[in-house]
Design a protein around this motif. Structure first.
Motif, PDB file in Angstrom:
ATOM      1  N   LEU A 136      -5.822  -8.199  11.062  1.00  0.00           N
ATOM      2  CA  LEU A 136      -6.483  -9.472  10.723  1.00  0.00           C
ATOM      3  C   LEU A 136      -5.462 -10.595  10.542  1.00  0.00           C
ATOM      4  O   LEU A 136      -5.667 -11.721  11.019  1.00  0.00           O
ATOM      5  CB  LEU A 136      -7.297  -9.313   9.427  1.00  0.00           C
ATOM      6  CG  LEU A 136      -8.550  -8.454   9.536  1.00  0.00           C
ATOM      7  CD1 LEU A 136      -9.146  -8.214   8.151  1.00  0.00           C
ATOM      8  CD2 LEU A 136      -9.586  -9.117  10.452  1.00  0.00           C
ATOM      9  N   LEU A 137      -4.365 -10.289   9.863  1.00  0.00           N
ATOM     10  CA  LEU A 137      -3.349 -11.326   9.617  1.00  0.00           C
ATOM     11  C   LEU A 137      -2.701 -11.766  10.925  1.00  0.00           C
ATOM     12  O   LEU A 137      -2.369 -12.942  11.104  1.00  0.00           O
ATOM     13  CB  LEU A 137      -2.279 -10.801   8.644  1.00  0.00           C
ATOM     14  CG  LEU A 137      -2.766 -10.579   7.214  1.00  0.00           C
ATOM     15  CD1 LEU A 137      -1.740  -9.791   6.409  1.00  0.00           C
ATOM     16  CD2 LEU A 137      -3.062 -11.909   6.515  1.00  0.00           C
ATOM     17  N   TRP A 170       9.778   2.111   0.341  1.00  0.00           N
ATOM     18  CA  TRP A 170       8.928   2.579   1.439  1.00  0.00           C
ATOM     19  C   TRP A 170       8.166   1.391   2.040  1.00  0.00           C
ATOM     20  O   TRP A 170       8.134   1.219   3.262  1.00  0.00           O
ATOM     21  CB  TRP A 170       7.930   3.649   0.935  1.00  0.00           C
ATOM     22  CG  TRP A 170       7.025   4.072   2.053  1.00  0.00           C
ATOM     23  CD1 TRP A 170       7.257   5.077   2.941  1.00  0.00           C
ATOM     24  CD2 TRP A 170       5.803   3.435   2.460  1.00  0.00           C
ATOM     25  NE1 TRP A 170       6.253   5.110   3.875  1.00  0.00           N
ATOM     26  CE2 TRP A 170       5.349   4.119   3.603  1.00  0.00           C
ATOM     27  CE3 TRP A 170       5.049   2.371   1.982  1.00  0.00           C
ATOM     28  CZ2 TRP A 170       4.175   3.767   4.260  1.00  0.00           C
ATOM     29  CZ3 TRP A 170       3.883   2.007   2.639  1.00  0.00           C
ATOM     30  CH2 TRP A 170       3.443   2.705   3.762  1.00  0.00           C
ATOM     31  N   PHE A 171       7.591   0.568   1.182  1.00  0.00           N
ATOM     32  CA  PHE A 171       6.781  -0.562   1.672  1.00  0.00           C
ATOM     33  C   PHE A 171       7.634  -1.508   2.522  1.00  0.00           C
ATOM     34  O   PHE A 171       7.221  -1.927   3.603  1.00  0.00           O
ATOM     35  CB  PHE A 171       6.161  -1.315   0.490  1.00  0.00           C
ATOM     36  CG  PHE A 171       5.353  -2.516   0.917  1.00  0.00           C
ATOM     37  CD1 PHE A 171       4.062  -2.368   1.403  1.00  0.00           C
ATOM     38  CD2 PHE A 171       5.900  -3.796   0.854  1.00  0.00           C
ATOM     39  CE1 PHE A 171       3.326  -3.474   1.823  1.00  0.00           C
ATOM     40  CE2 PHE A 171       5.174  -4.903   1.271  1.00  0.00           C
ATOM     41  CZ  PHE A 171       3.880  -4.739   1.750  1.00  0.00           C
ATOM     42  N   ASN A 172       8.825  -1.823   2.038  1.00  0.00           N
ATOM     43  CA  ASN A 172       9.667  -2.789   2.757  1.00  0.00           C
ATOM     44  C   ASN A 172      10.127  -2.254   4.106  1.00  0.00           C
ATOM     45  O   ASN A 172      10.388  -3.030   5.028  1.00  0.00           O
ATOM     46  CB  ASN A 172      10.879  -3.184   1.903  1.00  0.00           C
ATOM     47  CG  ASN A 172      10.456  -4.073   0.740  1.00  0.00           C
ATOM     48  OD1 ASN A 172       9.439  -4.770   0.816  1.00  0.00           O
ATOM     49  ND2 ASN A 172      11.205  -4.041  -0.347  1.00  0.00           N
ATOM     50  N   ALA A 173      10.210  -0.919   4.204  1.00  0.00           N
ATOM     51  CA  ALA A 173      10.679  -0.325   5.469  1.00  0.00           C
ATOM     52  C   ALA A 173       9.516  -0.010   6.424  1.00  0.00           C
ATOM     53  O   ALA A 173       9.740   0.331   7.576  1.00  0.00           O
ATOM     54  CB  ALA A 173      11.453   0.953   5.161  1.00  0.00           C
ATOM     55  N   ALA A 174       8.273  -0.123   5.942  1.00  0.00           N
ATOM     56  CA  ALA A 174       7.114   0.259   6.760  1.00  0.00           C
ATOM     57  C   ALA A 174       6.860  -0.800   7.844  1.00  0.00           C
ATOM     58  O   ALA A 174       7.364  -1.923   7.774  1.00  0.00           O
ATOM     59  CB  ALA A 174       5.888   0.423   5.872  1.00  0.00           C
ATOM     60  N   ASP A 175       6.050  -0.399   8.829  1.00  0.00           N
ATOM     61  CA  ASP A 175       5.843  -1.278   9.980  1.00  0.00           C
ATOM     62  C   ASP A 175       4.592  -2.158   9.790  1.00  0.00           C
ATOM     63  O   ASP A 175       3.603  -2.012  10.511  1.00  0.00           O
ATOM     64  CB  ASP A 175       5.729  -0.402  11.244  1.00  0.00           C
ATOM     65  CG  ASP A 175       5.726  -1.255  12.507  1.00  0.00           C
ATOM     66  OD1 ASP A 175       6.146  -2.425  12.438  1.00  0.00           O
ATOM     67  OD2 ASP A 175       5.279  -0.746  13.551  1.00  0.00           O
ATOM     68  N   PHE A 176       4.654  -3.022   8.790  1.00  0.00           N
ATOM     69  CA  PHE A 176       3.544  -3.955   8.539  1.00  0.00           C
ATOM     70  C   PHE A 176       4.104  -5.369   8.392  1.00  0.00           C
ATOM     71  O   PHE A 176       4.027  -5.964   7.302  1.00  0.00           O
ATOM     72  CB  PHE A 176       2.799  -3.569   7.250  1.00  0.00           C
ATOM     73  CG  PHE A 176       2.075  -2.262   7.325  1.00  0.00           C
ATOM     74  CD1 PHE A 176       0.966  -2.108   8.148  1.00  0.00           C
ATOM     75  CD2 PHE A 176       2.501  -1.178   6.573  1.00  0.00           C
ATOM     76  CE1 PHE A 176       0.291  -0.895   8.218  1.00  0.00           C
ATOM     77  CE2 PHE A 176       1.839   0.039   6.639  1.00  0.00           C
ATOM     78  CZ  PHE A 176       0.734   0.178   7.468  1.00  0.00           C
ATOM     79  N   PRO A 177       4.670  -5.932   9.471  1.00  0.00           N
ATOM     80  CA  PRO A 177       5.377  -7.217   9.321  1.00  0.00           C
ATOM     81  C   PRO A 177       4.495  -8.358   8.795  1.00  0.00           C
ATOM     82  O   PRO A 177       4.959  -9.161   7.973  1.00  0.00           O
ATOM     83  CB  PRO A 177       5.873  -7.521  10.745  1.00  0.00           C
ATOM     84  CG  PRO A 177       5.106  -6.612  11.659  1.00  0.00           C
ATOM     85  CD  PRO A 177       4.737  -5.409  10.850  1.00  0.00           C
ATOM     86  N   HIS A 178       3.235  -8.387   9.237  1.00  0.00           N
ATOM     87  CA  HIS A 178       2.375  -9.484   8.767  1.00  0.00           C
ATOM     88  C   HIS A 178       1.989  -9.307   7.304  1.00  0.00           C
ATOM     89  O   HIS A 178       1.996 -10.262   6.532  1.00  0.00           O
ATOM     90  CB  HIS A 178       1.130  -9.609   9.648  1.00  0.00           C
ATOM     91  CG  HIS A 178       1.441 -10.108  11.017  1.00  0.00           C
ATOM     92  ND1 HIS A 178       1.679  -9.258  12.083  1.00  0.00           N
ATOM     93  CD2 HIS A 178       1.615 -11.359  11.491  1.00  0.00           C
ATOM     94  CE1 HIS A 178       1.968  -9.972  13.155  1.00  0.00           C
ATOM     95  NE2 HIS A 178       1.935 -11.248  12.826  1.00  0.00           N
ATOM     96  N   VAL A 179       1.656  -8.082   6.932  1.00  0.00           N
ATOM     97  CA  VAL A 179       1.306  -7.828   5.525  1.00  0.00           C
ATOM     98  C   VAL A 179       2.523  -8.117   4.641  1.00  0.00           C
ATOM     99  O   VAL A 179       2.400  -8.737   3.577  1.00  0.00           O
ATOM    100  CB  VAL A 179       0.817  -6.368   5.325  1.00  0.00           C
ATOM    101  CG1 VAL A 179       0.591  -6.071   3.849  1.00  0.00           C
ATOM    102  CG2 VAL A 179      -0.460  -6.111   6.115  1.00  0.00           C
ATOM    103  N   GLN A 180       3.689  -7.706   5.104  1.00  0.00           N
ATOM    104  CA  GLN A 180       4.906  -7.923   4.300  1.00  0.00           C
ATOM    105  C   GLN A 180       5.178  -9.414   4.097  1.00  0.00           C
ATOM    106  O   GLN A 180       5.468  -9.846   2.979  1.00  0.00           O
ATOM    107  CB  GLN A 180       6.115  -7.247   4.973  1.00  0.00           C
ATOM    108  CG  GLN A 180       6.120  -5.749   4.742  1.00  0.00           C
ATOM    109  CD  GLN A 180       6.830  -4.980   5.853  1.00  0.00           C
ATOM    110  OE1 GLN A 180       7.082  -5.516   6.933  1.00  0.00           O
ATOM    111  NE2 GLN A 180       7.143  -3.724   5.605  1.00  0.00           N
TER     112      GLN A 180
END
Ligand SMILES: N[C@@H](CCC(=O)N[C@@H](CS)C(=O)NCC(=O)O)C(=O)O
Length: 213
Positions: A136-137, A170-180
């Motif tokens: 969505l983002l 874990w969150f910072n390394a995860a593959d969610f660039p828009h959410v991050q």
């Protein structure tokens, strides 16, 4: 001046979303920070279910659901147009967040209390929601619903923050660039920083705290 009274708890995502909408509206309330294990009698008198946030209006009306508090605040002033976007989409996102994602988030955060599955299992369940938000983002250029940030973003962000903070590495390394980047923009915003100021737990005798400052 007779201001509404807001019982709140700094770190609670429901209370954060309530404070975000109140801060955005600019309506002044008297803020009473609470400790969950020692709730003020007055708060329990007006809202026996014992959850925060609770808003008591000068006419005696009690609003004790975070979403209702957000709507109350936006009805006073919605100059940032949080309610402009598609209402069905906003409502649907909040519903899924509060009724499905939140349950997995609690299990992920307190996985030791839910030993029937591993913490990774619960995180994977949470990730399904993040995949949807990421999409969505991406589609809507950094907001959950087309047309800019809306009630949906501000109602969900405190929960995604809570998710991220369970294991920030874990969150910072995860593959969610828009959410991050959506979350980091939020965490750096004056709006968020303004609602996260620290206050001592409220006592009858203390000086009144007016929020937003
Ligand atoms: N549906 C409520 C949920 C609020 C809620 O559960 N708040 C938690 C804190 S994050 C709470 O007050 N729990 C009571 C307790 O832990 O004693 C809302 O949206 O306002």
């Amino acid at each position: 001046m007779n201001r509404p009274i807001l019982y709140s708890f700094r770190r609670c995502p429901y209370a954060i979303r309530g404070r975000l909408a109140i801060a955005q509206s600019g309506v002044e309330v008297e803020l009473r920070e609470i400790v969950l294990r020692d709730k003020p009698e007055h708060m329990l008198d007006i809202s026996p279910k014992g959850t925060v946030p609770v808003l008591l209006l000068p006419d005696g009306t009690v609003i004790d659901e975070s979403l209702d508090i957000m709507h109350w605040a936006l009805a006073q002033n919605d100059s940032d147009n949080w309610l402009e976007a598609d209402r069905n989409q906003i409502d649907q996102l909040i519903k899924e967040n509060d009724h499905e994602f939140k349950c997995w988030l609690d299990k992920y955060k307190y996985s030791d209390r839910h030993p029937e599955h591993s913490q990774t299992y619960y995180r994977n369940k949470c990730e399904l929601w993040l995949v949807q938000l990421e999409e969505l983002l991406n589609q809507n250029r950094e907001s959950l619903v087309a047309g800019g940030k809306s009630l949906a973003d501000y109602a969900l962000l405190p929960f995604i923050r809570q998710f991220a903070h369970v294991d920030l590495d874990w969150f910072n390394a995860a593959d969610f660039p828009h959410v991050q980047s959506w979350l980091s923009d939020f965490k750096e915003s004056d709006l968020f920083l303004g609602v996260m100021k620290k206050y001592k737990p409220w006592k009858e005798s203390q000086e009144l705290i007016v929020f937003p400052e």
